[in-house]
Design a protein around this motif. Structure first.
Motif, PDB file in Angstrom:
ATOM      1  N   THR A  56       0.895  -1.309  -0.083  1.00 61.05           N
ATOM      2  CA  THR A  56      -0.044   0.098   0.132  1.00 61.05           C
ATOM      3  C   THR A  56       0.888   1.249  -0.171  1.00 61.05           C
ATOM      4  O   THR A  56       2.001   1.208   0.342  1.00 61.05           O
ATOM      5  CB  THR A  56      -0.726   0.040   1.309  1.00 61.05           C
ATOM      6  OG1 THR A  56      -0.121  -0.174   2.416  1.00 61.05           O
ATOM      7  CG2 THR A  56      -1.989  -1.002   1.103  1.00 61.05           C
ATOM      8  N   GLU A  58       0.413   5.070   1.563  1.00 57.43           N
ATOM      9  CA  GLU A  58      -0.446   5.612   2.071  1.00 57.43           C
ATOM     10  C   GLU A  58       0.199   6.866   3.124  1.00 57.43           C
ATOM     11  O   GLU A  58       1.302   6.896   3.310  1.00 57.43           O
ATOM     12  CB  GLU A  58      -1.409   5.057   3.227  1.00 57.43           C
ATOM     13  CG  GLU A  58      -0.474   4.086   4.025  1.00 57.43           C
ATOM     14  CD  GLU A  58      -1.278   2.870   4.606  1.00 57.43           C
ATOM     15  OE1 GLU A  58      -2.453   2.516   4.256  1.00 57.43           O
ATOM     16  OE2 GLU A  58      -0.662   2.156   5.447  1.00 57.43           O
ATOM     17  N   GLY A  59      -0.515   7.826   3.278  1.00 52.21           N
ATOM     18  CA  GLY A  59      -0.188   9.180   3.920  1.00 52.21           C
ATOM     19  C   GLY A  59      -0.011   8.633   5.286  1.00 52.21           C
ATOM     20  O   GLY A  59      -0.367   7.883   6.022  1.00 52.21           O
ATOM     21  N   THR A  60       1.086   9.470   6.038  1.00 54.46           N
ATOM     22  CA  THR A  60       1.497   9.237   7.305  1.00 54.46           C
ATOM     23  C   THR A  60       0.969  10.426   8.215  1.00 54.46           C
ATOM     24  O   THR A  60       0.818  11.392   7.660  1.00 54.46           O
ATOM     25  CB  THR A  60       3.048   9.191   7.467  1.00 54.46           C
ATOM     26  OG1 THR A  60       3.680  10.489   7.361  1.00 54.46           O
ATOM     27  CG2 THR A  60       3.734   8.131   6.630  1.00 54.46           C
ATOM     28  N   LEU A  65       4.629  10.152   3.333  1.00 60.13           N
ATOM     29  CA  LEU A  65       3.986   8.963   2.499  1.00 60.13           C
ATOM     30  C   LEU A  65       4.661   7.656   3.105  1.00 60.13           C
ATOM     31  O   LEU A  65       5.999   7.733   2.744  1.00 60.13           O
ATOM     32  CB  LEU A  65       4.281   9.546   1.269  1.00 60.13           C
ATOM     33  CG  LEU A  65       3.357   8.704   0.051  1.00 60.13           C
ATOM     34  CD1 LEU A  65       1.883   9.015   0.404  1.00 60.13           C
ATOM     35  CD2 LEU A  65       3.818   9.208  -1.356  1.00 60.13           C
ATOM     36  N   HIS A  79       1.356   6.876  -8.568  1.00 64.57           N
ATOM     37  CA  HIS A  79       0.377   7.406  -7.510  1.00 64.57           C
ATOM     38  C   HIS A  79       0.418   8.884  -7.402  1.00 64.57           C
ATOM     39  O   HIS A  79       1.279   9.637  -7.734  1.00 64.57           O
ATOM     40  CB  HIS A  79       1.047   7.018  -6.204  1.00 64.57           C
ATOM     41  CG  HIS A  79       0.020   6.801  -5.111  1.00 64.57           C
ATOM     42  ND1 HIS A  79       0.029   8.169  -4.476  1.00 64.57           N
ATOM     43  CD2 HIS A  79      -0.726   6.004  -4.405  1.00 64.57           C
ATOM     44  CE1 HIS A  79      -1.066   7.714  -3.205  1.00 64.57           C
ATOM     45  NE2 HIS A  79      -1.488   6.536  -3.546  1.00 64.57           N
ATOM     46  N   GLU A 215       9.714   5.060   3.518  1.00 65.81           N
ATOM     47  CA  GLU A 215       8.847   6.411   4.074  1.00 65.81           C
ATOM     48  C   GLU A 215       9.408   7.777   3.606  1.00 65.81           C
ATOM     49  O   GLU A 215      10.688   7.986   3.842  1.00 65.81           O
ATOM     50  CB  GLU A 215       8.678   6.292   5.715  1.00 65.81           C
ATOM     51  CG  GLU A 215       7.678   7.382   6.068  1.00 65.81           C
ATOM     52  CD  GLU A 215       7.315   7.396   7.468  1.00 65.81           C
ATOM     53  OE1 GLU A 215       7.335   6.029   8.226  1.00 65.81           O
ATOM     54  OE2 GLU A 215       7.193   8.182   8.269  1.00 65.81           O
TER      55      GLU A 215
END
Lengths: 328, 164, 767
Positions: A56, A58-60, A65, A79, A215
């Motif tokens: 995946t 996804e934002g942190t 990200l 993305h 990240e």
């Protein structure tokens, strides 16, 4: 290719349990490892397929990200958050390999891909310290046009081949790792080792340690980042030189900058000397040149790769000019 | 694994690539082996709609997946639109890279459709057009040594309904 | 063929000096028509079956192991691990290989197909780095590959010559190359050069190249007693059958080669060691064998184009007239064969000059035999020559096209023979206009778009017309009006079956759908090499001869009340579906009527084309004008070819679609030669270090712009169909056109392709 056992990991715990087995390797998309096995450069006794682990994006909570290690390169480049907030990463991925390979290759696998040095690949016919420590290096006095000029040693001058890692290095990416003993995180720039006298030890990973994700921190200047790759063929070729950069300029002065180089280093090369030289300077070619030259001052060119020093300087200047065009 | 709509058994030897499974075990020789190094694209097939290189794919990794090869592209025994366009535009000569080019073109079309950018896309956040420059870059993973590049691009543009 | 046309007279019975032009050359209709490839559907659906795709019962898979030294002896070989490995049926080395006869080198006998005459796994000697030292047969490819990697050889190395500069010191004149000493001096070139007001004198080098057909060399074969059936991908089925028969001491007719599809050749798909090793191992194992060379294996076992070092010196008067032309140099060769890359061929026919010297010397290395690759001689020879002409034009401040055209010769300058057909001026004029040549600034760095400098360049293309002996065909007409044409020819992308179906259809007066063209099998008539751009003329000549024979047979078949009774073949001509009197087309008979009246189902005739006498009478070449536009980054030195146009003079075009693809294909390979292709050899070991398509760059889609091709379409009056082959001319002149455009763009002259960014960086200011 030697016969091996194959196991598919269903979760991280599963993976690291298999992964600590002797001579086991993690298998992502296979675009590098399968080739290395066919060439007998790699001869694992077991492969642990980690492509069905987290993929995946996804934002942190801190505005960054997080990208699962099993994410395919093409999906990362595609993305929306990557394209908008970290365009250098999207561009770096899209500059690498081919669409088919990007559809297969995982982020974790890309981080751990190995050099394309021809002598490293030529198991039967050439000496290589990276493959067989102590054997000698046929590249240093051989055909080394594609080899590194930064981070080299008297045992190895092999270039790190990744485009993606160059962008990650510039963008302060952090790598998440898992091991039977627990989890940890590292800056991407601390993952790869310069060869020194042990070129066979390419990363700081412990045996069985698994990359679980990457990240990207919140980094507003990255929204105006880019990646330029110079190569012999217009597409589907490794870099002669590449540059990932992000700059923040205010009133014609460089406030902050991120710069990394590909094609010239034994690792994805974060150009910290250049960054330091550039901060606080007036935007413009003289400052860009001084910065690039500061980074390349440590270069050790060989018989055929000396051009990379000048090419890297020019490409850095070109990229910084492009990014600061409106501010100049 | 399902190949062209039919279930198939995975090989017992985990070394068998998806390419060799197709060619040697299933007799589907339309998918070509050009380098077995991931460097030419002749082995391109579609897995769940995405184009990949079957030479670098271990077959065992693809259990449960749906594979489409050149043999599966015909519609009611007739050539599919991309296949027909390749004939019409002389998008090949010796024919050996051709199945890979065709499968790659089909995978590429869906990538463009969903707005995936490429190396030559100027604006990463804008829309993507199927221009000749875009198609050339996106098809660069499929080498052709006969030099049929112009015909291949023309065929793809025609089949995908794109302008010049 | 349209109904209103007069009967088409038969083709000439000879191509000697007194033979008239081929009536077909002037025919409209199918000749020139852009027919789609007849084998297209088979190729786009995956149904076309290549050599590695034939499955034989009980077949074993082979894998080769290669030497890692360039010269010496194998003193020990440990094959025990390989023999014990799972699935292994046989490990063959020089210890247990069957005794074989010598191969016969290409060019030394009519049907010879081997690159050299070295023994194949018959002794302990190593003669090049990469020589096969063992072949493993196993039940699966995976098992064979793994076992081959377990073979461990110990060598006693011997001193080897593996660097060109070592070998160069002992360079010597080659043996005759196709009857030619590759040296000639006319007048007094050195004095004339010294006295010329304008000169250029420079050295150009070109590296080794590999063909890199996308289909790797593959063979699937089986013995049945002393009969050998071989599914292969060669450019010479008959040559291969004869050559394998020599090696195994059997008759040619005991070897059957089947090759309906060849996945690209370019000169590389002849007889190399892998076919012999596969057949020998099959004999030892008693089972069918398939050997598909790995991509690395292709580089280790199959030679490519060799490297050259060429000096070109030109002297010119103030008006541009050449006073002297020097083209000399040295090529790398292997010790064990004779293919001295004949780069002087273009210079010998292109420019009028009273003083000239041409010479190729060979420098022998301990390397794999080099071989022919697309336009051997011309591809790299035109790079040097046409770069030098551009350099001279630049120095003299004249337009490079005008400089070339003011040196157009009236007759062949080196042989004194008249040209059979030469319309280079027309090709230049038409190409220049279409390309927009007048927009070119003679001054480098004059056009710029952002960081990209834009330049235009041109160069002359040339390649000989060839028609080798041995072209033969069989034509069979059935009662239902179908015709089958059979030739031992090859389809490796040229569109042979399609093009020759058009020829046969027009010759016979049948719709092309009625023609069944059969090729790619050694049991068919003819000895037809798919090389030297000769297939079109060779098959065209063979069909002409077989057609003449067939008409004779048909006339013998007819009874006395037929309107054609008593006529000689030269008194009849082709009409739709049959034959008619030339002097009275209303008197005619259809093939089906003739066969029906005679009560026979089929009629068949086979004939061999008359010798290629035309080549003795005339200087016969194709020509072209290549135009290139490049964009060069002032920052990085990257080069992008943005436009290309080739304007050709290569006789009558038979199929506008497939010919265009052939011409474009040659140009694309020429772009590769110019910008990226190089087989890299480590001079210390003689080992090829980039044996892969990742490291040996061939043009990718992103490197290939729209390429426009055009042609004069003027028939050559002295060739079958008025045609020339078009497979090779496209690569000639292309690299020089690129280099000249790069110079025009950025003012840097690169004389050592590939022209990569680093070579421009050295001389470019970077802004």
């Amino acid at each position: 290719m030697r016969r091996f056992d194959y196991a598919r990991a269903e979760d991280v715990a599963d993976a690291v349990r298999y992964g600590t087995r002797r001579d086991a390797l993690y298998l992502g998309g296979g675009t590098n490892l399968v080739d290395l096995m066919r060439e007998t450069v790699a001869q694992p006794a077991a492969l642990v397929d980690v492509t069905r682990l987290a993929s995946t994006i996804e934002g942190t909570e801190t505005g960054g990200l997080r990208i699962g290690a099993a994410a395919r390169n093409s999906l990362v480049a595609e993305h929306p958050a990557v394209r908008q907030r970290y365009p250098a990463l999207a561009r770096a991925i899209l500059a690498g390999a081919s669409a088919q390979i990007r559809n297969m290759a995982t982020v974790g696998g890309n981080l751990l891909q190995r050099t394309r040095c021809a002598y490293f690949y030529d198991v039967e016919g050439s000496r290589c310290n990276r493959r067989s420590p102590g054997q000698g290096c046929d590249a240093i006095e051989g055909l080394n046009r594609g080899h590194a000029v930064l981070g080299t040693s008297s045992s190895c001058i092999a270039t790190h081949p990744s485009d993606m890692c160059v962008a990650l290095a510039a963008l302060d990416a952090v790598v998440h790792l898992a091991h039977e003993d627990g989890e940890r995180s590292l800056p991407l720039t601390a993952l790869h080792r310069v060869p020194g006298d042990r070129p066979d030890i390419e990363t700081v990973l412990r045996p069985g340690e698994l990359v679980t994700g990457v990240e990207l921190p919140r980094l507003p200047l990255a929204a105006r980042s880019t990646y330029r790759k110079v190569r012999d063929r217009a597409s589907y070729a490794f870099a002669l030189v590449s540059v990932a950069a992000a700059v923040e300029v205010e009133a014609g002065i460089v406030q902050d900058v991120r710069l990394a180089l590909g094609g010239v280093g034994t690792t994805p090369w974060r150009a910290r000397h250049a960054e330091e030289t550039l901060r606080g300077q007036a935007v413009g070619e003289p400052a860009f040149r001084r910065a690039a030259q500061a980074e390349l001052a440590a270069a050790v060119p060989r018989a055929h790769n000396g051009f990379k020093v000048e090419l890297a300087v020019r490409t850095v200047i070109g990229v910084l000019n492009e990014l600061t065009r409106e501010e100049a | 694994m399902v190949v062209n709509g039919r279930p198939v058994r995975l090989p017992e030897d985990p070394r068998v690539s998806l390419l060799d499974l197709l060619r040697e075990h299933l007799g589907l020789t339309g998918t070509k082996k050009g380098c077995a190094q991931g460097a030419c694209g002749a082995c391109t097939v579609l897995v769940d709609g995405a184009r990949i290189l079957s030479c670098l794919a271990l077959a065992v990794q693809y259990s449960g997946r749906s594979v489409l090869t050149i043999e599966g592209l015909a519609e009611d025994g007739q050539m599919g639109p991309v296949q027909r366009a390749f004939v019409d535009h002389d998008g090949f000569q010796c024919g050996y890279c051709t199945p890979g080019q065709i499968c790659s073109a089909i995978g590429m079309a869906t990538e463009i459709e969903r707005g995936a950018p490429s190396h030559v896309t100027a604006d990463l956040t804008g829309t993507v057009e199927a221009s000749a420059a875009e198609i050339r870059e996106r098809m660069s993973g499929n080498l052709c040594r006969c030099g049929a590049h112009n015909g291949i691009i023309a065929a793809i543009q025609a089949a995908c309904g794109a302008g010049p | 063929m349209s109904l209103e046309q007069a009967p088409l007279p038969l083709g000439p019975s000879s191509w000697a000096i007194d033979a008239g032009p081929d009536p077909l050359a002037a025919r409209q209709g199918l000749i020139g028509a852009p027919l789609a490839r007849r084998d297209g559907p088979a190729k786009v659906t995956g149904e076309a079956r290549y050599a590695s795709e034939v499955r034989l019962d009980g077949m074993l898979y082979g894998a080769l192991a290669f030497s890692t030294i360039p010269r010496g002896r194998i003193v020990a070989m440990d094959t025990s691990s390989a023999e014990r490995a799972a699935g292994v049926a046989l490990v063959m080395t020089h210890h247990n290989a069957p005794r074989l006869h010598s191969t016969v080198e290409l060019g030394t006998a009519e049907r010879a197909a081997a690159a050299d005459e070295l023994p194949v796994m018959q002794d302990d000697r190593i003669r090049w780095n990469g020589q096969p030292i063992a072949i493993v047969l196993a039940e699966s490819q995976e098992q064979a590959d793994h076992a081959a990697s377990l073979i461990d050889a110990t060598y006693q190395p011997e001193p080897a010559i593996t660097r060109f500069d070592q070998a160069r010191a002992d360079a010597r004149p080659p043996a005759l190359y196709q009857g030619d000493p590759l040296r000639q001096t006319i007048g007094d070139p050195w004095t004339a050069l010294a006295e010329s007001p304008h000169t250029v004198d420079a050295v150009y080098t070109t590296p080794r190249h590999h063909h890199n057909a996308i289909e790797p060399h593959a063979v699937t074969l089986a013995w049945d007693g002393d009969e050998l059936t071989v599914h292969d991908c060669p450019q010479a089925v008959t040559h291969l059958a004869w050559s394998l028969a020599q090696v195994f001491g059997i008759r040619q007719d005991q070897v059957h080669i089947s090759a309906p599809y060849v996945g690209g050749g370019f000169g590389g798909k002849m007889l190399w060691q892998h076919q012999i090793l596969a057949a020998a191992a099959a004999r030892l194992s008693g089972r069918p064998v398939r050997v598909v060379l790995s991509r690395e294996g292709v580089y280790r076992v199959v030679g490519g184009r060799t490297s050259t070092e060429q000096r070109v010196a030109i002297g010119a008067e103030d008006d541009g007239t050449f006073t002297s032309l020097v083209h000399t140099g040295v090529v790398a060769t292997s010790r064990h064969n004779n293919v001295p890359e004949p780069f002087i061929k273009p210079a010998r026919c292109l420019y009028a000059t009273r003083n000239a010297t041409f010479e190729v010397k060979r420098a022998d290395l301990d390397m794999l035999a080099n071989t022919f690759m697309r336009a051997p001689g011309e591809a790299v020879g035109t790079f040097a020559l046409e770069s030098a002409v551009d350099e001279l034009a630049d120095r003299m401040g004249v337009d490079p096209i005008e400089l070339r055209l003011c040196n157009e010769p009236a007759v062949d300058p080196s042989s004194g023979k008249p040209f059979s057909a030469r319309h280079l001026i027309e090709a230049y004029r038409a190409g220049a206009e279409r390309f927009g040549w007048e927009a070119r600034s003679p001054r480098p760095r004059a056009r710029r778009d952002g960081e990209w400098l834009i330049g235009l360049g041109c160069a002359t293309a040339t390649y000989p017309y060839n028609r080798f002996p041995g072209g033969a065909a069989r034509i069979t007409i059935n009662r239902n009006g179908d015709a089958t044409v059979e030739v031992a020819a090859h389809e490796m992308g040229m569109g042979t079956g399609t093009v020759q179906s058009q020829v046969a259809a027009e010759r016979l007066g049948l719709p092309v759908e009625k023609i069944i063209f059969v090729l790619g099998d050694s049991s068919l008539p003819g000895v037809v090499l798919a090389g030297g751009s000769q297939q079109t003329a060779a098959i065209g000549g063979a069909i002409t001869a077989a057609h003449r024979e067939l008409v004779g047979e048909l006339l013998k078949l007819i009874n006395c009340d037929s309107p054609l009774a008593g006529l000689h073949p030269d008194e009849v001509g082709t009409i739709p579906g049959g034959l008619g009197r030339l002097d009275d087309p209303s008197r005619s008979e259809s093939y089906t009527a003739i066969l029906a009246a005679a009560g026979v189902d089929t009629i068949s005739a086979e004939a061999t084309a008359p010798e290629g006498m035309e080549q003795l009478e005339w200087s016969m070449h194709s020509y072209g004008a290549q135009f290139c536009e490049v964009r060069v980054s002032v920052i990085t030195g990257e080069i992008r070819v943005s436009r290309f146009l080739g304007s050709f003079d290569c006789g009558r075009i038979i199929n506008a679609r497939t010919a265009a693809s052939q011409l474009r294909g040659g140009i694309v390979m020429g772009l590769g030669l110019a910008l990226m292709e190089e087989t890299q050899v480590d001079g210390r070991s003689g080992r090829i270090m980039n044996p892969s398509l990742a490291d040996y760059h061939v043009p990718a889609h992103a490197d290939v712009p729209d390429i426009e091709v055009m042609w004069t379409d003027i028939p050559d009056p002295h060739t079958p169909l008025g045609a020339h082959g078009v497979g090779e001319i496209g690569i000639t002149g292309t690299a020089a056109a690129v280099a000249n455009a790069v110079y025009n763009a950025i003012g840097v002259r690169v004389r050592d392709p590939p022209i990569t960014p680093d070579k421009l960086l050295r001389h470019s200011p970077g802004r």
